[in-house]
Enzyme design. Sequence first.
Site, PDB file in Angstrom:
ATOM      1  N   TYR A  15      -6.848  14.578   5.126  1.00  0.00           N
ATOM      2  CA  TYR A  15      -7.695  14.594   3.919  1.00  0.00           C
ATOM      3  C   TYR A  15      -9.009  15.326   4.162  1.00  0.00           C
ATOM      4  O   TYR A  15     -10.061  14.855   3.751  1.00  0.00           O
ATOM      5  CB  TYR A  15      -7.954  13.159   3.435  1.00  0.00           C
ATOM      6  CG  TYR A  15      -6.801  12.629   2.629  1.00  0.00           C
ATOM      7  CD1 TYR A  15      -6.721  12.884   1.262  1.00  0.00           C
ATOM      8  CD2 TYR A  15      -5.777  11.909   3.228  1.00  0.00           C
ATOM      9  CE1 TYR A  15      -5.646  12.425   0.512  1.00  0.00           C
ATOM     10  CE2 TYR A  15      -4.697  11.452   2.484  1.00  0.00           C
ATOM     11  CZ  TYR A  15      -4.636  11.719   1.134  1.00  0.00           C
ATOM     12  OH  TYR A  15      -3.577  11.275   0.392  1.00  0.00           O
ATOM     13  N   TYR A 142      -1.467   4.627  -5.961  1.00  0.00           N
ATOM     14  CA  TYR A 142      -1.332   5.320  -4.680  1.00  0.00           C
ATOM     15  C   TYR A 142      -0.384   4.525  -3.792  1.00  0.00           C
ATOM     16  O   TYR A 142      -0.627   3.360  -3.491  1.00  0.00           O
ATOM     17  CB  TYR A 142      -2.685   5.490  -3.966  1.00  0.00           C
ATOM     18  CG  TYR A 142      -2.505   6.177  -2.634  1.00  0.00           C
ATOM     19  CD1 TYR A 142      -2.285   7.548  -2.573  1.00  0.00           C
ATOM     20  CD2 TYR A 142      -2.493   5.455  -1.443  1.00  0.00           C
ATOM     21  CE1 TYR A 142      -2.066   8.189  -1.360  1.00  0.00           C
ATOM     22  CE2 TYR A 142      -2.277   6.087  -0.223  1.00  0.00           C
ATOM     23  CZ  TYR A 142      -2.066   7.450  -0.191  1.00  0.00           C
ATOM     24  OH  TYR A 142      -1.844   8.072   1.005  1.00  0.00           O
ATOM     25  N   ASP A 234       3.635  -3.505  -3.612  1.00  0.00           N
ATOM     26  CA  ASP A 234       3.070  -2.772  -2.475  1.00  0.00           C
ATOM     27  C   ASP A 234       1.798  -3.474  -2.006  1.00  0.00           C
ATOM     28  O   ASP A 234       0.724  -3.282  -2.556  1.00  0.00           O
ATOM     29  CB  ASP A 234       2.788  -1.319  -2.902  1.00  0.00           C
ATOM     30  CG  ASP A 234       2.183  -0.493  -1.793  1.00  0.00           C
ATOM     31  OD1 ASP A 234       1.839  -1.056  -0.728  1.00  0.00           O
ATOM     32  OD2 ASP A 234       2.044   0.733  -1.987  1.00  0.00           O
ATOM     33  N   LYS A 263      -0.973  -1.277   7.197  1.00  0.00           N
ATOM     34  CA  LYS A 263      -2.434  -1.418   7.387  1.00  0.00           C
ATOM     35  C   LYS A 263      -2.833  -2.647   8.221  1.00  0.00           C
ATOM     36  O   LYS A 263      -2.787  -2.579   9.433  1.00  0.00           O
ATOM     37  CB  LYS A 263      -3.130  -1.390   6.026  1.00  0.00           C
ATOM     38  CG  LYS A 263      -2.986  -0.026   5.361  1.00  0.00           C
ATOM     39  CD  LYS A 263      -4.128   0.333   4.440  1.00  0.00           C
ATOM     40  CE  LYS A 263      -4.111   1.811   4.122  1.00  0.00           C
ATOM     41  NZ  LYS A 263      -3.659   2.158   2.787  1.00  0.00           N
TER      42      LYS A 263
HETATM   43  C1  LIG Z   1      -2.591   3.267   2.404  1.00  0.00           C
HETATM   44  C2  LIG Z   1      -1.567   2.852   1.444  1.00  0.00           C
HETATM   45  C3  LIG Z   1      -0.237   3.305   1.558  1.00  0.00           C
HETATM   46  C4  LIG Z   1       0.190   4.310   2.597  1.00  0.00           C
HETATM   47  O1  LIG Z   1       0.093   3.795   3.871  1.00  0.00           O
HETATM   48  P1  LIG Z   1       0.054   4.821   5.134  1.00  0.00           P
HETATM   49  O2  LIG Z   1       0.174   3.930   6.313  1.00  0.00           O
HETATM   50  O3  LIG Z   1      -1.261   5.518   5.050  1.00  0.00           O
HETATM   51  O4  LIG Z   1       1.199   5.750   4.980  1.00  0.00           O
HETATM   52  C5  LIG Z   1       0.696   2.814   0.663  1.00  0.00           C
HETATM   53  N1  LIG Z   1       0.343   1.943  -0.292  1.00  0.00           N
HETATM   54  C6  LIG Z   1      -0.916   1.497  -0.438  1.00  0.00           C
HETATM   55  C7  LIG Z   1      -1.231   0.504  -1.501  1.00  0.00           C
HETATM   56  C8  LIG Z   1      -1.924   1.941   0.412  1.00  0.00           C
HETATM   57  O5  LIG Z   1      -3.176   1.541   0.249  1.00  0.00           O
END
Ligand SMILES: *Cc1c(COP(=O)(O)O)cnc(C)c1O
Length: 436
Positions: A15, A142, A234, A263
Site C-alpha cells: 500500500y 473490505y 468476516d 489478525k
Molecule cells: C485485514 C482484513 C482482511 C485481510 O486480511 P489479510 O491478512 O491482510 O489478508 C480481511 N477481512 C477483514 C475484515 C480485514 O480487516
Amino acid sequence: MNLQERDKAVNWHPYTQMKTANDTIPIVRGKGVHLYDNEGKQYIDAVSSWWVTLHGHAHPYIAQRVSEQLNTLEQVIFAGFTHEPAIQLSENLLQLLPNNQQKVFYSDNGSTAVEVALKMCIQFCYNKGKEKTKILAFKNAYHGDTFGAMSVSGRSVWTKPFGEMLFEVIFIDTPTSENLESIKNQIKNCADEIACFIYEPLIQGAAGMLMYEAQNLDELMKFCREQEILMVQDEVFTGFGRTGKLFAANHLSENPDIMCFSKGLTGGTLPMGITTCSNEIYNAFLSDDKYKTLFHGHSFTANPLSCTAALASMELLLNEETQNNIQRISEQHFQFSAILKQHSNVENVRQTGTILAWEFKNDQGTSYFNEIGKMLYDEFLSRGIIMRPLGNVMYLVPPYCITSEELNFIYKNILEVLDRFKIEEETNASFNQKFV
Ligand SMILES: *Cc1c(COP(=O)(O)O)cnc(C)c1O
C-alpha cells in the site's frame, strides 16, 4: 548505504507509492506497546501494527511457547497428518464461538480465510445441485487483497485496475432501521441466485472504521436465513476482543454459517488464517463422489508454530488481567470520546469496544487519498506515536497491554495536534505548501 537506502534498493512495500513515500523507519526491536528504531527512538504502536498485536510486541510467554514448539516440530504436511497444537487450537476456538460452528479449516492470512469461505459457499451449492453463484456484500466492504476477497470488497481505487476481472457481486448498504426494508426488497428480487452474504460485523475497518448497529445486522441475518442465503461473518479484524467482547458474534443473536479469523488470532505473532463452518456446510462435502471434495490447501496449512502462538495468545486473552484491560480501554475511550466530540475540528466520533475513530473536519472530504492523513501521520510519528489515518479518518486500535498512562499520553497528543492544525488551517495556503 544506510538501512533506508538498502531497503529502497530492494524492497517494495505494501500500500505504498514508492516514488513519493517517506523513508522507511528501520525497527530493531519491540517490547510491549513500544517499538524501537535503529537510532533508539521509541514509538507507541497505537494501531497494533496493522491491527494484529494483542498483548504487545515480543511477548515473553508467546515467545517461550513458540520457541519450545520450534525445537519440537516446526512444520508437517497437514494432508494425511495432524498434530496436537492444531487439534487443541480447534477445540479451544470452537468452544468460544457460536455453537453451530463445528469444523476448522486452516490457511495463512485473512484474505485466504475469506477465499476458503467463498469456495465453501459456492461449492456447497454446487454439491447440492443448486445453481447459485452470486454473492451479496456491503458497499465499502473490505475482505482482503486476493482476487476472490477483492471481488467481494467494495469497488474502490484499490480494485480499479482489476475491475473487469472481479466476479459478480450484489452490493447493499449497511443496514439502518430506516433502510432495512428496502435492502430486503433488493435481496428478495434475486435471492434464489445468491449463494452467500459476506460481511464485516459491526465495523467496516479498512473503509474507515464505519460502524453500524448489531440489532440491524441481526435483522438482516434473520432475513438471509429465511431466504436460504449462507452467511459468512468476516471477523478477521473484529475477533479476539477488539469490540469489547471476545467476538462480534457475542453482540449478535443470529449465528453465521461460516466465520473467518486472522489478525489477532496469533496475538499478532505469526501469520495464520482460520475459516470455521457448521456441520451443515461440512456434511455437504462428504461423499463417495471425489468431485465433492474441497480441493483447497496451502503449503503451511495449520503450521505448528502459528497454532502454538494462537494457543498461547488465546490463553493470555482469556485471563482476567487482559479482560480487565479490554474493559478499561473501552471505558477510557468512552470518556475521551466525550472530549473529542467537543472539538471544533472533529466530527463523527464513534467507538466499539477498544476501537475509537473520528474524522478530522476538512474541505477535502473523506477520501483515502486525503492529504491530511499523511500530515497527521507524520506529525504523530514525530511525537513517537504510530497512528495511520485512513484519509481524514483517525483511529486508535491499541494492544490490550497499553497502560492508562500510555493511553492518556496518546489522548493528550491528539488534542495538541488537533489544536495545532486548527491554528494553521487559517493560513491554509502556506500550510498546504508545507505538508503536501
Ligand atoms: C485485514 C482484513 C482482511 C485481510 O486480511 P489479510 O491478512 O491482510 O489478508 C480481511 N477481512 C477483514 C475484515 C480485514 O480487516
